[in-house]
Enzyme design. Sequence first.
Site, mmCIF file in Angstrom:
data_model
loop_
_atom_site.group_PDB
_atom_site.id
_atom_site.type_symbol
_atom_site.label_atom_id
_atom_site.label_comp_id
_atom_site.label_asym_id
_atom_site.label_seq_id
_atom_site.Cartn_x
_atom_site.Cartn_y
_atom_site.Cartn_z
ATOM 1 N N HIS A 70 0.830 -1.198 0.000
ATOM 2 C CA HIS A 70 0.000 0.000 0.000
ATOM 3 C C HIS A 70 0.870 1.255 0.000
ATOM 4 O O HIS A 70 0.602 2.222 -0.714
ATOM 5 C CB HIS A 70 -0.900 -0.028 1.234
ATOM 6 C CG HIS A 70 -1.949 0.997 1.169
ATOM 7 N ND1 HIS A 70 -3.068 0.850 0.393
ATOM 8 C CD2 HIS A 70 -2.023 2.221 1.707
ATOM 9 C CE1 HIS A 70 -3.791 1.936 0.489
ATOM 10 N NE2 HIS A 70 -3.183 2.781 1.279
ATOM 11 N N CYS A 116 0.423 -4.184 -17.112
ATOM 12 C CA CYS A 116 -0.302 -3.227 -16.278
ATOM 13 C C CYS A 116 0.082 -3.327 -14.812
ATOM 14 O O CYS A 116 -0.502 -2.673 -13.968
ATOM 15 C CB CYS A 116 -1.809 -3.411 -16.417
ATOM 16 S SG CYS A 116 -2.395 -4.979 -15.779
HETATM 17 C C1 PEP Z 1 -1.057 -7.085 -10.791
HETATM 18 O O1 PEP Z 1 -1.213 -8.092 -10.094
HETATM 19 O O2 PEP Z 1 0.035 -6.780 -11.334
HETATM 20 C C2 PEP Z 1 -2.169 -6.168 -10.998
HETATM 21 C C3 PEP Z 1 -2.064 -5.176 -11.860
HETATM 22 O O3 PEP Z 1 -3.301 -6.361 -10.255
HETATM 23 P P1 PEP Z 1 -3.457 -5.964 -8.692
HETATM 24 O O4 PEP Z 1 -2.220 -5.210 -8.273
HETATM 25 O O5 PEP Z 1 -4.691 -5.134 -8.611
HETATM 26 O O6 PEP Z 1 -3.591 -7.306 -8.053
#
Ligand code: PEP
Length: 551
Positions: A184, A483
């Site tokens: 976080h 992403c």
């Molecule tokens: C990831 O796991 O890289 C992602 C983009 O999803 P989250 O961080 O929301 O789990």
Amino acid sequence: MSALSGVGVGRGIAAAKVLKMPEPLAPPGDEPLAADADAELGRVRAALAEVADELTARAVAAGGDAQQVLEAAALMAQDPAILDDVQARLAAGTNAERATWDAYAGFRDLLAQMGGYMAERATDLDDVAQRVVARLRGVAAPGVPQSDQPFILVARDLAPADTATLDLEKTLALVTQDGGPTSHTAILARSKSLPAVVGVVGLLAAVADGQRAIVDAKAGTVVLDPDDASVAAAEAERASRTTAASAPITEGALADGTKVPLMANVGSPEDAPAAIALGAEGVGLFRTEFLFLGASSAPTVEAQTEAYTELLQGFAGKKVVARVLDAGADKPLAFLNDAHEENPALGLRGIRALRATEQILRDQLTALANAQRATGAELHVMAPMIADHEETAYFVALGRELGLTHVGAMAEVPSIAVLADQVLEAADFVSIGTNDLTQYTLAADRQLGSVAGFQDPWHPAVLRLIKLLGDAGAAAGKPVGVCGEAAADPALAVVLVGLGATSLSMSASALADVRAELLTVTLDEARARAARALTAKSAAEARQLASHPAG
Ligand code: PEP
Ligand code: MG
């Protein structure tokens, strides 16, 4: 001068004095009341009033969302029912600290049982109780410290509640002992463009309040007691790194003109203006959980349609990739997940949980399709935690049945990379979630500070899996984007493009640095860097080889 190291977040640098976030208080003992009950009640009354005044003053100074949180907390400190309860406990012979603590605990349990919004406020009561007991005990209150001077915040880790009250004018950098690059704290630092170093082993024992330090996120270091020359050099570096962020906003591209669309990760429709202002060419990851988290049942199709329409209108004419609900593990939902799973990250999470309660998935896909029709947007929809071809085919078929035109899979579970060719037969696109892909490849919980060292997307095992996905995308002629937070690391962004990523999506605040870095390399150079990184035997070596050829 001495230095500590951890995982750097972003590229910023800052020099200032350290303020340490006090650790939560130990619960009071249950020694019997030794002083006069009336006098003790007076002390508690005074402490409650002081805490209420302090919270009210901070609420006024904070403004915005934080103001509401703090005003609500101030009201909780003034509640006469608490004082009555404390009085009864003192009369029964309980000491003042324990009486206060227990009175708040009783109210917290009551709120928690009410469920919904009231249950969400229950933990705020714990915070108020800690503040009042700290006053009675004469020690520093827990939570984010306040200062008139700029400072570097040092903490074990930051909870979401702490970040609401963080004074971003005065906080120059964050350093935490726990947490990895997807914690976080790290996500907050990235979204606010604050330099941060997380997962610094031994931090709390090594650093004292008021000590001078330089935090260099790019190097992942915290230098303690720097000399004046080092501070001056850090200030100069800070000024030059800030200039890079104000370079003109252009479409993402390499030096040879190869296009690499740069998109934003957003968590709600309100994030749209800032992302557009920072040059996002669209949304590469719309985390739809904001509608579900904190709710006691799934939102209706109508409510969802409205929220998705609002987001798509904010990005009119641009591509938006929405992820269906990712419930479970770090994002548990009471109405969807079984709280008794021993290993929730390996349990019914993401597409697995949705499949087990298919109506929730159907409703969400229907709402997304409604929003697509209402806005004419280029909406792409993907599912988290897809493991193989069978899951991909299931999700794509359902998406098409409900009216969606671009349906894809997130690559977060290593098996999907191994089977990338099969998955890309069924999916229209793949988007690599490097946060989870790293967690699952290295079997290291992304929320756990003790294994933060493993949570490094530069690890050659992660890079090799990304290469499998990139190659399969190129062979199938389908897009493979990234992403996860890895795309926000400029040097790694270049390597990801070299491995075959066709677009990059990140916290909007990281766009400027990544844009600037991509413009310094051709596609051939990006591929050469990726090829060198793939030969590394560790994450550190991959970083090093990517920027400097061996020998
Ligand atoms: C990831 O796991 O890289 C992602 C983009 O999803 P989250 O961080 O929301 O789990
Ligand atoms: Mg994920």
